[in-house]
Design a protein around this motif. Structure first.
Motif, PDB file in Angstrom:
ATOM      1  N   GLN A  23     183.468 -12.194 -10.264  1.00 21.50           N
ATOM      2  CA  GLN A  23     182.437 -11.311 -10.800  1.00 21.50           C
ATOM      3  C   GLN A  23     181.429 -12.143 -11.584  1.00 21.50           C
ATOM      4  O   GLN A  23     181.812 -13.042 -12.313  1.00 21.50           O
ATOM      5  N   ALA A  25     177.714 -12.132 -13.986  1.00 17.92           N
ATOM      6  CA  ALA A  25     176.862 -11.331 -14.855  1.00 17.92           C
ATOM      7  C   ALA A  25     175.672 -12.187 -15.270  1.00 17.92           C
ATOM      8  O   ALA A  25     175.792 -13.402 -15.402  1.00 17.92           O
ATOM      9  N   GLY A  54     175.073   0.661 -17.714  1.00 13.96           N
ATOM     10  CA  GLY A  54     176.267   0.227 -17.010  1.00 13.96           C
ATOM     11  C   GLY A  54     176.839   1.270 -16.068  1.00 13.96           C
ATOM     12  O   GLY A  54     177.989   1.161 -15.645  1.00 13.96           O
ATOM     13  N   HIS A 163     176.236  -3.970  -8.197  1.00 17.05           N
ATOM     14  CA  HIS A 163     177.371  -3.563  -9.040  1.00 17.05           C
ATOM     15  C   HIS A 163     177.515  -4.473 -10.259  1.00 17.05           C
ATOM     16  O   HIS A 163     178.009  -4.052 -11.307  1.00 17.05           O
ATOM     17  N   GLU A 164     177.074  -5.710 -10.121  1.00 17.91           N
ATOM     18  CA  GLU A 164     177.236  -6.652 -11.226  1.00 17.91           C
ATOM     19  C   GLU A 164     176.242  -6.413 -12.365  1.00 17.91           C
ATOM     20  O   GLU A 164     176.388  -7.000 -13.436  1.00 17.91           O
ATOM     21  N   ARG A 166     176.428  -3.675 -13.788  1.00 19.07           N
ATOM     22  CA  ARG A 166     177.429  -3.004 -14.639  1.00 19.07           C
ATOM     23  C   ARG A 166     178.174  -4.043 -15.476  1.00 19.07           C
ATOM     24  O   ARG A 166     178.378  -3.864 -16.673  1.00 19.07           O
ATOM     25  N   HIS A 167     178.555  -5.161 -14.848  1.00 16.50           N
ATOM     26  CA  HIS A 167     179.251  -6.239 -15.564  1.00 16.50           C
ATOM     27  C   HIS A 167     178.309  -6.919 -16.559  1.00 16.50           C
ATOM     28  O   HIS A 167     178.726  -7.313 -17.645  1.00 16.50           O
ATOM     29  N   THR A 168     177.045  -7.052 -16.175  1.00 13.45           N
ATOM     30  CA  THR A 168     176.059  -7.633 -17.077  1.00 13.45           C
ATOM     31  C   THR A 168     175.950  -6.788 -18.340  1.00 13.45           C
ATOM     32  O   THR A 168     175.978  -7.316 -19.454  1.00 13.45           O
ATOM     33  N   GLY A 170     178.151  -4.679 -19.655  1.00 17.99           N
ATOM     34  CA  GLY A 170     179.368  -4.803 -20.459  1.00 17.99           C
ATOM     35  C   GLY A 170     179.473  -6.147 -21.151  1.00 17.99           C
ATOM     36  O   GLY A 170     179.826  -6.230 -22.337  1.00 17.99           O
ATOM     37  N   SER A 171     179.149  -7.215 -20.441  1.00 18.46           N
ATOM     38  CA  SER A 171     179.222  -8.563 -21.021  1.00 18.46           C
ATOM     39  C   SER A 171     178.255  -8.721 -22.186  1.00 18.46           C
ATOM     40  O   SER A 171     178.594  -9.318 -23.210  1.00 18.46           O
ATOM     41  N   LYS A 184     184.311  -0.127 -22.767  1.00 22.20           N
ATOM     42  CA  LYS A 184     185.140   0.440 -21.698  1.00 22.20           C
ATOM     43  C   LYS A 184     184.815   1.931 -21.497  1.00 22.20           C
ATOM     44  O   LYS A 184     184.705   2.399 -20.374  1.00 22.20           O
TER      45      LYS A 184
END
Length: 186
Positions: A23, A25, A54, A163-164, A166-168, A170-171, A184
């Motif tokens: 994954q 970000a 996200g 989709h990443e 979303r990870h960006t 969160g990170s 979360k």
């Protein structure tokens, strides 16, 4: 007509482990560069909303204007739009916890209220869906991913999947000290 069972002469495929995709970000700077490159695009408000909340792609496309509470700066995630055999279907969400409320910052509210997000007005009203085509229909999930890919390839940023984003999100929240449980739940 076949004189023997040819499957008996075949060998079973070898079991291999599928390589895990790491994954990725973007950094805050890379996200800023991407959003600048996306500014002016018809789907910019959707890309901004995805990057700053996200939400999953299906959740983003399943948003209705009735899900936005401007007075409380909150977005209710209640459904998603998914592609099954290229046909778009409404879903109840990926997990049991998919239905949730997400707080919005003033800039995101301003982007959603701007002319690019106003959508097609029929009889003076906004369309049902937040993210629409030029004709007011919901955007196909593949279409927004392709738009994201085209803009990301033109911008000087590392290539990631939609989709990443979303990870960006969160990170970046974790990097700025937001509690992991809050991230979360978002």
């Amino acid at each position: 007509i076949v004189s023997c069972n040819v499957a008996l002469a075949a060998s079973a495929p070898k079991m291999r482990t599928i390589p895990r995709v790491e994954q990725q970000a973007w950094t805050a700077d890379a996200l800023r560069v991407f959003l600048r490159a996306a500014a002016g695009h018809r789907l910019f408000p959707a890309l901004w909303l995805s990057a700053n909340t996200g939400v999953r792609r299906s959740e983003l496309l399943g948003l209705r204007w009735s899900d936005l509470d401007v007075d409380h700066a909150r977005l209710s995630i209640n459904r998603g739009l998914v592609a099954v055999g290229y046909e778009v279907h409404e879903s109840r969400g990926k997990t049991d916890h998919s239905r949730r409320c997400i707080d919005l910052d003033p800039t995101t509210l301003a982007v959603l209220d701007g002319p690019a997000a106003s959508g097609v007005r029929r009889g003076g009203h906004r369309p049902t869906w937040v993210v629409t085509t030029a004709s007011g229909d919901p955007v196909h999930p593949h279409s927004i991913s392709q738009t994201f890919d085209r803009i990301a390839r033109r911008a000087p940023v590392p290539i990631i999947r939609f989709h990443e984003l979303r990870h960006t999100h969160g990170s970046l929240l974790i990097a700025y000290g937001v509690d992991a449980m809050v991230v979360k739940e978002r």
